[in-house]
Design an enzyme around this catalytic site. Structure first.
Site, PDB file in Angstrom:
ATOM      1  N   LYS A  67       0.870  -1.177   0.000  1.00  6.78           N
ATOM      2  CA  LYS A  67       0.000   0.000   0.000  1.00  6.78           C
ATOM      3  C   LYS A  67       0.906   1.226   0.000  1.00  6.78           C
ATOM      4  CE  LYS A  67      -2.742   1.308   3.511  1.00  6.78           C
ATOM      5  NZ  LYS A  67      -3.908   1.229   4.416  1.00  6.78           N
ATOM      6  N   ARG A 110     -10.401  -1.192   6.549  1.00  9.18           N
ATOM      7  CA  ARG A 110      -9.428  -1.977   7.317  1.00  9.18           C
ATOM      8  C   ARG A 110      -9.358  -1.478   8.755  1.00  9.18           C
ATOM      9  NH1 ARG A 110      -4.430  -3.019   9.871  1.00  9.18           N
ATOM     10  NH2 ARG A 110      -5.027  -1.061  10.843  1.00  9.18           N
ATOM     11  N   GLN A 138     -14.079   7.451   9.908  1.00 12.09           N
ATOM     12  CA  GLN A 138     -13.614   6.329  10.736  1.00 12.09           C
ATOM     13  C   GLN A 138     -14.743   5.803  11.619  1.00 12.09           C
ATOM     14  OE1 GLN A 138     -10.741   4.995  10.106  1.00 12.09           O
ATOM     15  NE2 GLN A 138     -10.182   6.659   8.716  1.00 12.09           N
ATOM     16  N   GLY A 217      -8.355   7.213  17.183  1.00 16.88           N
ATOM     17  CA  GLY A 217      -7.931   8.518  16.679  1.00 16.88           C
ATOM     18  C   GLY A 217      -6.440   8.793  16.694  1.00 16.88           C
ATOM     19  N   ALA A 218      -5.749   8.327  17.733  1.00 15.64           N
ATOM     20  CA  ALA A 218      -4.324   8.651  17.833  1.00 15.64           C
ATOM     21  C   ALA A 218      -3.539   7.860  16.795  1.00 15.64           C
ATOM     22  CB  ALA A 218      -3.810   8.346  19.237  1.00 15.64           C
ATOM     23  N   ASP A 219      -2.964   8.565  15.842  1.00 17.05           N
ATOM     24  CA  ASP A 219      -2.210   7.903  14.773  1.00 17.05           C
ATOM     25  C   ASP A 219      -0.904   8.630  14.493  1.00 17.05           C
ATOM     26  OD1 ASP A 219      -3.187  10.192  13.680  1.00 17.05           O
ATOM     27  OD2 ASP A 219      -3.946   9.271  11.854  1.00 17.05           O
ATOM     28  N   LYS A 223      -0.517  12.530  19.748  1.00 17.14           N
ATOM     29  CA  LYS A 223      -1.972  12.456  19.729  1.00 17.14           C
ATOM     30  C   LYS A 223      -2.488  11.456  20.768  1.00 17.14           C
ATOM     31  CE  LYS A 223      -4.125  12.926  15.606  1.00 17.14           C
ATOM     32  NZ  LYS A 223      -4.392  12.684  14.158  1.00 17.14           N
TER      33      LYS A 223
END
Lengths: 262, 262
Positions: A67, A110, A138, A217-219, A223
């Site tokens: 990807k 995913r 999301q 959310g934390a990516d 965060k």
């Protein structure tokens, strides 16, 4: 031999959350057993454009590919998605490029499926209520995925954007969706948080005993969505320790010394 | 906005060595100046199929993208190329996928162009003769590239496969191509070696004073084409020190202690 090309709409037509859930569960299992390969992401960072690319090659039995995903937070200002992705899907026996496809929506699916599989194995089977904190792309796939395994009596959604809640209620009329205060959403048996915040917004005191939380959310470094006290009191499960420590929900609490690997 | 899809034949129709030479020279210069980015290749190795994939992201001014290339040495037995590649070409300002293209032949052109640019800057400008050791796909692009900068009086080609020499002579009737013994090809002013051998086949004594050699064949640990004494006596120039030490022509001599970084 031909390479099949699949546009975003081709992919949307054939992609079903049920299939993605099976694929993601199998991939997690194979990765855990050492039968899959997923080298650490390779970043190409273009700070002059406030963006980056990530190369994510992987192999599971029967499938190989990569990807190529871009993350440009300023894109919405010019009408483009923050995250765009393509997948080159290759025959692992010969390297032949079997298909090249748009993977922007597949990436959302995913992530949703990861939350679905997590809830399947980690949430209490008698969970009755589902809370969504955040109601964007999301949240939609969390809803699609988690509802595969539970018959909720109530689905409580908090969002600062009322229209997002209405859109989900309209898209899924069969689900018992209602708008709610953030404390109410956070008090459900299963909770998925999908916001981009950096200072946490879920208080320890709001969370019910035995709840399962998908902290989505934390990516990125810095965060977090959850009060670090939640991490301290919870059984914390991550898919990939290195990745989670680097940029998952635990990264801020870890680097601040508020949470430790056991 | 649309993503442009280019098949192998689309690429072949528009790709010209003249343009590839400019692109490769610019990329080398920018990389040397720190204006380009090229993180180390990321490998996905599938030893059970005797193959591997390589993810090669890069950025030069105005362009970003990734090449996804597979190397399966057993493929020719089933009628597929050993090396197959695709490029996802992206807008560096937004991440948008501008084009996805077959890059198998483009990879051959790029390798040829590297040899062309090397000869342009490193070979003696009065070089009269060009020797090719090996006459396959890589030899063809060496020929296309190096002849952009020199008017050779003789081009001497050695190959164990006579038909390959004939094929090149037929394709390029304007060039003074002739078959030759390996010693004769190696004695030319400019020499490109493009064989897959592991034990060296070019003797020190065959090489003429002031010759320039493009040693193309060694692309993996344990591969070499040149007598290590040639490396000792030569001014050795590589594009990327880490990559060259790992798997370029110098790798065998280095690991055997026959050659040292100054």
């Amino acid at each position: 031999m031909k390479t099949r090309l699949l546009t975003a709409s081709d992919v949307s037509k054939i992609m079903r959350m049920k299939d993605v859930l099976v694929a993601v569960e199998t991939a997690f299992r194979d990765y855990g057993n050492g039968a899959a390969q997923m080298p650490p992401k390779l970043y190409l960072t273009l700070s002059q454009f406030n963006g980056d690319f990530r190369a994510m090659p992987a192999y599971v039995e029967g499938s190989a590919g990569i990807k190529w995903v871009s993350v440009y937070p300023d894109n919405p200002k010019i009408g483009l998605p923050t995250v765009m992705a393509t997948i080159n899907y290759s025959d692992p026996q010969t390297g032949f490029p079997l298909a090249i496809m748009d993977a922007t929506e597949l990436t959302n699916y995913r992530t949703g499926a990861s939350g679905g599989v997590a809830a399947k194995y980690l949430a209490r089977p008698d969970s009755q209520t589902f809370g969504l904190v955040g109601a964007g792309a999301q949240a939609r796939t969390q809803l699609l995925a988690v509802t595969n395994y539970f018959n909720f009596t109530k689905i409580k959604i908090w969002s600062p954007v009322e229209e997002q809640i209405d859109a989900l209620a309209t898209e899924f009329p069969e689900l018992p969706i209602e708008g709610a205060a953030i404390e109410e959403a956070a008090a459900c048996n299963i909770v998925s948080t999908t916001t981009p915040v950096r200072a946490y917004i879920i208080e320890r005191g709001w969370v019910s005993p035995g709840a399962h939380i998908n902290a989505i959310g934390a990516d990125a470094v810095g965060k977090q969505e959850l009060d670090p006290q939640i991490l301290k009191d919870a059984k914390v499960v991550v898919d990939d320790v290195a990745q989670a420590k680097h940029s998952g929900e635990i990264n801020v609490a870890l680097s601040g010394g508020l949470f430790h690997e056991s």
